[in-house]
Enzyme design. Sequence first.
Site, mmCIF file in Angstrom:
data_model
loop_
_atom_site.group_PDB
_atom_site.id
_atom_site.type_symbol
_atom_site.label_atom_id
_atom_site.label_comp_id
_atom_site.label_asym_id
_atom_site.label_seq_id
_atom_site.Cartn_x
_atom_site.Cartn_y
_atom_site.Cartn_z
ATOM 1 N N HIS A 330 16.614 23.961 -29.368
ATOM 2 C CA HIS A 330 16.323 25.503 -29.105
ATOM 3 C C HIS A 330 17.359 25.994 -28.282
ATOM 4 C CE1 HIS A 330 14.079 29.167 -27.891
ATOM 5 N NE2 HIS A 330 13.597 29.246 -29.308
ATOM 6 N N ASP A 387 9.324 25.089 -35.387
ATOM 7 C CA ASP A 387 9.612 25.001 -36.870
ATOM 8 C C ASP A 387 9.721 23.630 -37.303
ATOM 9 O OD1 ASP A 387 10.557 27.677 -37.399
ATOM 10 O OD2 ASP A 387 12.263 27.427 -36.283
#
Length: 452
Positions: A330, A387
Amino acid sequence: MEKGSAEYEKILDELVGYCNDSGTIDQNLYVTYDVKRGLRDSNGKGVLTGLTEISDVSGFAVQDGELVPSDGRLYIQGYNIEDLERGFHGSKFGFEETIYLLLFGELPTRTQFNKFKELMETFRELPRKFARDVILKAPSKNMMNVLQRCVLTLYSYDDCPDDISIRNVLRQSMELIAQFPLIAAYGYQGYKHYYQDKSLIIHNPKPGLSTAENFLRLIRADKKYTELEAQVLDICLVLHSEHGGGNNSTFTTHVISSTGTDTYSTVAGSLGSLKGPKHGGANLKVQQMMDDLKAHVKDWSDEAAIREYLQGLLDKKGFDHSGLIYGMGHAVYTVSDPRARILKRYAGRLAEEKGMQEEFKLYTDIERISMELLAKKRNSVISANVDFYSGFVYRMLDIPIELFTPIFAIARIAGWSAHRIEELVNAGKIIRPAYKYVGTHKTYLDMDERNW
């Protein structure tokens, strides 16, 4: 010239060649002029472009004046997302409370919340014949396209669409938040009917139900869902509702709002940003990667085979040859993503209800092995992001893949609305960053003198 003819294709290919030749910029110039590509510095950290009180995203702790990777933290209007999740536990209206918190800056009292829910229910309807005349009349294969088109069309149904007073923008925002689930669900039903030759099923939302409950009711022929299914989807909406002002779609919201334009144009732009596979479509890539892994690794208990497959991804030898393990890493979080931590727990509970514990274990094994491989390759801590588990959760909920990104939009419209109001309240300058011209100045020549 006929569209699609050989001559048509030849000319178009020639023009594309001109674009490729003229659009390439010397990459060394980005260093020369210290350009922050993607508005990120050399370490990948976002360039500061604004201030916000809506949410805080952190992946580091400060120790002795140094930034040290730590478990990620997400605060919405000052509240830790994990505290909110614990407070919502067992509630079917966690997302509705989060909407209130985002829009008004504080958690509601019971009286305030009941009034808010009542008002939101009055907004949970589309204009008369809108579904028939707009959504179903021109069905699309892409539900994000449906959302964009419908949002822009709703401008025509608003008596004062260009009024950007806070009262009017708040009303418009609450209406869109309430209407998004209907548009996405009806758009999908139209897609199934017109493109897959399935029965056209249109249910009306039911008063008293949460956004998550109504959405499951709208997309299922029998309208049925379990309490856990609704609770898990509700938490998904909470986790996706807001993630700081710097993410692409929310920054888009600020940029467009700063021009003084209307709410519908602003939200349509934010939807266009979210539609991109590098942003809202990321969980689709995770699912495609998982499908490819399952095709190559038949025995899910064979860790050596899983490790070999994942190493192949990093070596650009498998799946899409990108060198990425999708769902890992991320831009801000390091040791862990708080949203992934929360969703992983709910995924485990839902897997038990669905009898899919074996596949859930596959996900946890992939997460663990990927972290080991990435730490070795990049010499840094890289963890799973939200996700990684969200697509798996949606599949367990029998939500079609066409609705994965629209669910993100159904949640994030709450955050966009809060940021739009913040931009308007602070009446800032129009957002206009600078671009350095690195081309050459040229002398104009008449057409007959041009020999290139």
